[in-house]
Design an enzyme around this catalytic site. Structure first.
Site, PDB file in Angstrom:
ATOM      1  N   HIS A 148     -17.664  34.767 -17.605  1.00  0.00           N
ATOM      2  CA  HIS A 148     -16.876  35.112 -17.862  1.00  0.00           C
ATOM      3  C   HIS A 148     -16.989  36.947 -18.179  1.00  0.00           C
ATOM      4  O   HIS A 148     -16.475  37.416 -16.645  1.00  0.00           O
ATOM      5  CB  HIS A 148     -15.547  34.714 -18.532  1.00  0.00           C
ATOM      6  CG  HIS A 148     -14.107  35.020 -18.144  1.00  0.00           C
ATOM      7  ND1 HIS A 148     -12.991  34.614 -17.492  1.00  0.00           N
ATOM      8  CD2 HIS A 148     -14.189  36.106 -19.078  1.00  0.00           C
ATOM      9  CE1 HIS A 148     -12.514  35.967 -17.948  1.00  0.00           C
ATOM     10  NE2 HIS A 148     -12.604  37.127 -18.900  1.00  0.00           N
ATOM     11  N   GLU A 164      -7.766  39.973 -14.966  1.00  0.00           N
ATOM     12  CA  GLU A 164      -7.322  39.031 -15.236  1.00  0.00           C
ATOM     13  C   GLU A 164      -6.974  38.547 -14.059  1.00  0.00           C
ATOM     14  O   GLU A 164      -8.333  37.827 -13.684  1.00  0.00           O
ATOM     15  CB  GLU A 164      -7.346  38.735 -16.756  1.00  0.00           C
ATOM     16  CG  GLU A 164      -7.513  39.128 -17.784  1.00  0.00           C
ATOM     17  CD  GLU A 164      -9.320  38.475 -18.305  1.00  0.00           C
ATOM     18  OE1 GLU A 164      -9.772  39.153 -19.713  1.00  0.00           O
ATOM     19  OE2 GLU A 164      -9.867  37.858 -17.328  1.00  0.00           O
ATOM     20  N   HIS A 215     -16.110  40.083 -15.069  1.00  0.00           N
ATOM     21  CA  HIS A 215     -15.657  41.533 -15.062  1.00  0.00           C
ATOM     22  C   HIS A 215     -16.331  42.836 -15.022  1.00  0.00           C
ATOM     23  O   HIS A 215     -16.530  43.493 -14.898  1.00  0.00           O
ATOM     24  CB  HIS A 215     -15.426  42.064 -16.637  1.00  0.00           C
ATOM     25  CG  HIS A 215     -13.725  41.024 -17.020  1.00  0.00           C
ATOM     26  ND1 HIS A 215     -12.707  42.061 -17.000  1.00  0.00           N
ATOM     27  CD2 HIS A 215     -13.924  40.018 -17.912  1.00  0.00           C
ATOM     28  CE1 HIS A 215     -12.561  41.086 -17.134  1.00  0.00           C
ATOM     29  NE2 HIS A 215     -12.564  40.116 -17.909  1.00  0.00           N
ATOM     30  N   SER A 241     -14.436  33.800 -11.768  1.00  0.00           N
ATOM     31  CA  SER A 241     -15.002  33.700 -13.032  1.00  0.00           C
ATOM     32  C   SER A 241     -14.706  32.360 -12.476  1.00  0.00           C
ATOM     33  O   SER A 241     -15.643  31.302 -13.174  1.00  0.00           O
ATOM     34  CB  SER A 241     -15.566  33.943 -14.155  1.00  0.00           C
ATOM     35  OG  SER A 241     -14.344  33.982 -14.958  1.00  0.00           O
TER      36      SER A 241
HETATM   37  N1  HBI Z   1     -11.305  41.156 -27.339  1.00  0.00           N
HETATM   38  N2  HBI Z   1     -13.934  40.384 -26.286  1.00  0.00           N
HETATM   39  C1  HBI Z   1     -13.001  40.310 -25.851  1.00  0.00           C
HETATM   40  N3  HBI Z   1     -12.298  40.189 -24.928  1.00  0.00           N
HETATM   41  C2  HBI Z   1     -11.128  40.392 -23.847  1.00  0.00           C
HETATM   42  O1  HBI Z   1     -10.658  40.876 -23.108  1.00  0.00           O
HETATM   43  C3  HBI Z   1     -10.320  40.988 -25.830  1.00  0.00           C
HETATM   44  C4  HBI Z   1     -10.381  41.258 -26.798  1.00  0.00           C
HETATM   45  N4  HBI Z   1      -9.762  41.258 -27.432  1.00  0.00           N
HETATM   46  C5  HBI Z   1      -8.451  41.645 -27.272  1.00  0.00           C
HETATM   47  C6  HBI Z   1      -8.159  41.423 -26.047  1.00  0.00           C
HETATM   48  N5  HBI Z   1      -8.710  41.050 -25.641  1.00  0.00           N
HETATM   49  C7  HBI Z   1      -6.864  42.276 -25.557  1.00  0.00           C
HETATM   50  O2  HBI Z   1      -5.823  41.203 -26.066  1.00  0.00           O
HETATM   51  C8  HBI Z   1      -6.123  43.014 -24.854  1.00  0.00           C
HETATM   52  O3  HBI Z   1      -5.806  43.044 -23.475  1.00  0.00           O
HETATM   53  C9  HBI Z   1      -5.023  43.589 -25.884  1.00  0.00           C
HETATM   54 FE    FE Z   2     -11.452  38.552 -19.862  1.00  0.00          FE
END
Ligand code: HBI
Ligand code: FE
Length: 287
Positions: free
Chosen positions: A127, A173, A132, A192
């Site tokens: 993913h 996303e 990304h 994905s």
């Molecule tokens: N941590 N590893 C990881 N990947 C994410 O996409 C991610 C995260 N922590 C917070 C988060 N995304 C979302 O809640 C933020 O957009 C706030």
């Molecule tokens: Fe993501």
């Protein structure tokens, strides 16, 4: 998504990064990556944004096996100054935003099992890296992601993380972008996923609405199933401009006075590209 309940694993550094330990992936794990990659590559031409497909090439992601983040980061750094760092899983919001603000994309290093090909809750390396990273090779999107990280650090001071998380959700996303007279996918959560790569563009069930910053930030999202609404940007330039030109403090204040919208809601002012039947969501709710 509130992540303040997370505790940093002992093997993680203070910025929550861990070594990828690329040498420890098994033949089976590389094979899962190859299976997922082959499925999506067969599906995405004509569906994924050309900028996404170009990113796969620039970053040599069609090579077999789980990518080595060190090699991947070398190419990505040359393209847009970004690098990919390994983390054990979801990290706290402030950690997440700080990495993005410094052009470091945090990627899970684990990969799903062969019996989980179609869906998993936590972002795994497929993913994060397949979904990304290709868009990070595109200069305008790379700027957008850094601006998002900087905005996240500011949003925390306004207690507006939940609003900003919706911007991430409905663009990074699950975003769609206009392409000629059609629509293309650029959101990692769609690109994905085999099922959602079809559903997001072809299914009559979801609404498809022209991107509007305030509208997106009012709209709740679901994390457990296909989206009931997809927001469509006119271009990556337009998305970056909207983010750089928005004065977020008054916007957060206005948002505080307005009720949130449910994912399937429609407003009179919406730039409606598809009025969805919501048949899929109703069938799932009724199931
Ligand atoms: N941590 N590893 C990881 N990947 C994410 O996409 C991610 C995260 N922590 C917070 C988060 N995304 C979302 O809640 C933020 O957009 C706030
Ligand atoms: Fe993501």
């Amino acid at each position: 998504m509130a992540h303040d309940s997370l505790t940093r694993p002992p093997e993680a550094a203070s910025d929550w990064t861990v070594p990828q330990d690329w040498g420890r992936y098994t033949v089976e794990e590389h094979a899962v990556w190859d299976t997922l990659f082959a499925r999506q590559s067969a599906l995405l031409p004509g569906r994924a944004a050309p900028e996404f497909l170009a990113g796969l090439d620039i970053l040599h992601l069609s090579r077999p096996g789980i990518p080595d983040f060190a090699e991947l980061s070398e190419r990505l750094m040359k393209a847009t100054g970004w690098q990919v760092v390994a983390v054990p899983g979801l990290v706290p919001d402030d950690v997440f935003f700080d990495h993005l603000a410094h052009r470091r994309f945090v990627a899970g290093r684990f990969i799903r099992r062969a019996d989980q090909l179609d869906y998993l809750q936590e972002p795994d390396v497929f993913h994060d890296v397949f979904g990304h990273v290709p868009m990070l090779a595109h200069p305008v999107f790379a700027d957008y992601m850094q601006a998002y990280g900087e905005g996240g650090l500011r949003a925390m001071r306004h207690g507006a993380i939940d609003k900003l998380a919706r911007l991430y959700w409905y663009t990074v996303e699950f975003g769609l972008v206009r392409s000629g007279d059609g629509l293309n996918i650029y959101g990692a959560g769609i690109v994905s996923s085999r099922g959602e790569s079809l559903f997001a563009l072809d299914d009559p069930s979801p609404n498809r609405i022209g991107f509007d910053m305030e509208r997106v930030m009012r709209t709740r999202y679901r994390i457990d199933d296909y989206q009931q609404v997809y927001f469509v940007i006119d271009s990556f330039d337009a998305l970056l401009r909207a983010t750089l030109e928005t004065d977020f403090a008054p916007l957060y204040a206005r948002l505080g006075d307005q009720p949130d919208l449910a994912p399937g809601d429609l407003l009179p002012g919406d730039r409606l590209l598809t009025r969805g039947t919501q048949a899929y969501a109703m069938a799932r709710a009724g199931a």
